[in-house]
Design an enzyme around this catalytic site. Structure first.
Site, PDB file in Angstrom:
ATOM      1  N   ARG A 114       1.731   1.224  10.426  1.00 30.14           N
ATOM      2  CA  ARG A 114       1.384   1.278   9.353  1.00 30.14           C
ATOM      3  C   ARG A 114       2.464   1.477   8.437  1.00 30.14           C
ATOM      4  NH1 ARG A 114      -3.267   3.528   7.004  1.00 30.14           N
ATOM      5  NH2 ARG A 114      -3.937   3.895   9.087  1.00 30.14           N
TER       6      ARG A 114
ATOM      7  N   ARG B  20       0.265  -5.944  12.529  1.00 34.01           N
ATOM      8  CA  ARG B  20      -0.377  -5.538  13.739  1.00 34.01           C
ATOM      9  C   ARG B  20      -0.657  -6.641  14.770  1.00 34.01           C
ATOM     10  NH1 ARG B  20      -4.567  -1.211  10.891  1.00 34.01           N
ATOM     11  NH2 ARG B  20      -3.109   0.265  10.311  1.00 34.01           N
TER      12      ARG B  20
ATOM     13  N   SER C 170     -11.272  -6.665   9.013  1.00 36.05           N
ATOM     14  CA  SER C 170     -12.249  -5.696   8.550  1.00 36.05           C
ATOM     15  C   SER C 170     -13.130  -6.818   7.658  1.00 36.05           C
ATOM     16  CB  SER C 170     -11.665  -4.752   7.549  1.00 36.05           C
ATOM     17  OG  SER C 170     -12.733  -3.966   7.355  1.00 36.05           O
TER      18      SER C 170
ATOM     19  N   ARG D 172       0.828  -1.327   0.071  1.00 43.68           N
ATOM     20  CA  ARG D 172      -0.038   0.101   0.033  1.00 43.68           C
ATOM     21  C   ARG D 172       0.743   1.126  -0.025  1.00 43.68           C
ATOM     22  NH1 ARG D 172      -5.054  -1.918   3.751  1.00 43.68           N
ATOM     23  NH2 ARG D 172      -5.527  -3.892   2.493  1.00 43.68           N
TER      24      ARG D 172
ATOM     25  N   GLU E 106      -6.607  -2.030  14.370  1.00 45.27           N
ATOM     26  CA  GLU E 106      -7.279  -2.631  13.727  1.00 45.27           C
ATOM     27  C   GLU E 106      -6.772  -3.894  12.924  1.00 45.27           C
ATOM     28  OE1 GLU E 106      -9.290  -0.188  10.442  1.00 45.27           O
ATOM     29  OE2 GLU E 106      -9.226  -2.110   8.942  1.00 45.27           O
TER      30      GLU E 106
END
Length: 433
Positions: A287, A400, A362, A272, A359
RNA sequence: GGAGGGGUGGCAGAGUGGUCUAAUGCGGCGGUCUUGAAAACCGCUGUGGGUGAAAGCCCACCGGGGGUUCGAAUCCCUCCCCCUCCGCCA
């Protein structure tokens, strides 16, 4: 992609649902409908002309057969004008259709009726909580401190290789990452009934369009080209999630209804660009530009879509339970949901060193939104072709999870205790300096 | 990187400018016959769009896009994909 028929038949409903996202997309509905109307008017006329041309051409063929050349020539002259008008109208139809579909492709999915109305993340309702924040007799270290003391990750050399936002896992860190991947794949295949697939990491633009990453989020992807040949740029991209290739496995197919539900699990790294994202350039693993993820994908009938979503979340939660982590499940409100989703649950795991939730999963039901974009259908028993629901969920994201794991299971002596479930995979019960 | 071959319905496979409304075979579905089944025979058997209350009617689709023509599966241009061989390579 929304169903154009739904826009025609229930424009106010579509506007109302889009408005709940707070993104202003409802104003586009009228534009789309105007172009759709333009298209249909021109289409009605051109199809009539084509029917006429087909009839006359057949007559010409017959006349030629009978050697009535003069009569045939007369008919030809007469039809030529029709041909010119058809060319004109074809162009109008094609332009209206293309403009309509371009707009439509940028309109997000409609939130499901059960999704809480809200503006942003602050309005996301908490659905359930598992476990509680662990207490420590000492001040818990951050994953960065732990990773450095235990030599799990070499942040400086990762950056030296590829720049900020790239990780070099070392020693037990590399081993832990690999153990987690294998643990997750085994769990979902053996206990949850998913079929393992290993997709390409470089994927075609159409895959990105199919899941709704494109055209809206093109600037977030890494585009690849062949060598220095700029003409090959824009065709292939590094996958931002395994969802992109895996959800597209059956694109443009009509699956036999009996084949559903289809459940896939895939490991892949995820790339990303994170252009403009908050937290980028912050040291650590929260991140980054490249992280590992085990992704769950389902293709199911619309009747079972929401039951399958609940199961999917449960499957992802099992990961955290087995690893002894405290987490909560939240439901993204209308204003916080992703582009293609109708309903999304996020799972956030507690990270003691951060003092915050992260997070790690999802889980979304995109209903038929993606299926329509990739033209994936299934045949019902009645022989009707329908768009299935496509679901995706992280099961789970790794960097994470790694953070939560080492921060949660750190000991007073600076070592990290490995949860029971993971020991067969990593081959130790403790990582120490 | 070089040379060559190919892409037609669920599958196989014909068709090189005009009843192609895509032959034929296989498979699938329905029917006749039969106690039942098989065989035989008959019929049906793709996708999307437009219009319509519906039945229906119409349009498009032979890998994608464009062109020539009154008319294109068929001719031309272009792109994509697959296969074979050579070279390079993990």
């Amino acid at each position: 992609m929304l169903d154009i028929k739904l826009l025609r038949e229930k424009p106010d409903f579509v506007r109302e649902r889009l408005a709940t996202r707070n993104a202003g997309d409802e104003s586009r509905v009228s534009e789309v409908l105007a172009l759709d109307e333009q298209r249909r008017v021109a289409l009605a006329e051109v199809e009539q002309l084509k029917a006429k041309r087909n009839a006359v051409s057949k007559e010409i063929g017959a006349l030629m057969g009978q050697k009535k050349i003069a009569e045939a020539d007369a008919k030809k002259a007469e039809t030529r004008a029709i041909g010119d008008r058809i060319t004109e109208l074809d162009k109008i139809v094609a332009e209206a259709e293309s403009a309509r579909d371009t707009l439509l492709a940028r309109i997000p999915n409609l939130p499901h009726g059960s999704v809480a109305l809200g503006k942003d993340a602050a309005d996301n309702p908490e659905i359930r909580v598992h476990g509680s924040r662990p207490d420590y007799a000492f001040k818990p270290l951050t994953h960065i401190e732990l990773a450095e003391k235990l030599k799990l990750i070499d942040f400086a050399r990762g950056a030296k290789l590829s720049g900020s936002g790239f990780l070099l896992y070392t020693g037990w860190g590399a081993r832990l990452e690999r153990a987690l991947i294998n643990f997750l794949l085994d769990l979902h295949t053996a206990e949850h009934g998913y079929r393992e697939v290993a997709p390409p990491y470089i994927i075609g633009e159409h895959c990105m369009f199919g899941v709704g990453q494109f055209p809206k989020f093109k600037d977030q992807a890494y585009a690849v080209q062949e060598g220095l040949d700029g003409s090959t740029l824009g065709k292939l991209y590094l996958l931002p999630t395994a969802e992109a290739p895996v959800a597209n496995i059956h694109r443009e197919e009509i699956l036999p209804g009996a084949q559903l539900p289809v459940r896939y699990v895939a490991y892949s790294p995820c790339f990303r660009a994170e252009a403009g994202a908050a937290g980028l350039g912050t040291r650590g693993m929260i991140r980054v530009h490249q992280f590992d993820k085990v992704e769950l994908i389902k293709i199911v009938t619309p009747e079972t879509g929401y039951d399958e979503l609940e199961q999917l979340v449960t499957n992802a939660e099992t990961v955290l339970k087995r690893l002894g982590l405290h987490y909560r499940v939240i439901n993204l409100c209308t204003g916080d949901m992703g582009f293609s989703s109708s309903k999304t649950y996020d799972i956030e795991v507690w990270a003691p060193g951060q003092g915050s939730y992260l997070e790690v999963s999802s889980c979304s039901n995109c209903e038929d939104y993606q299926a329509r974009r990739m033209n994936l259908r299934y045949k019902t028993e009645a022989g009707e072709n329908r768009f299935p629901h496509i679901l995706n969920g992280s099961g789970t994201a790794l960097a994470r999870l790694f953070v939560a794991l080492v921060e949660t299971h750190q000991q007073a002596d600076g070592s990290v205790l490995i949860p029971e479930a993971l020991r067969p995979y990593i081959g130790t019960d403790r990582i120490s300096a």
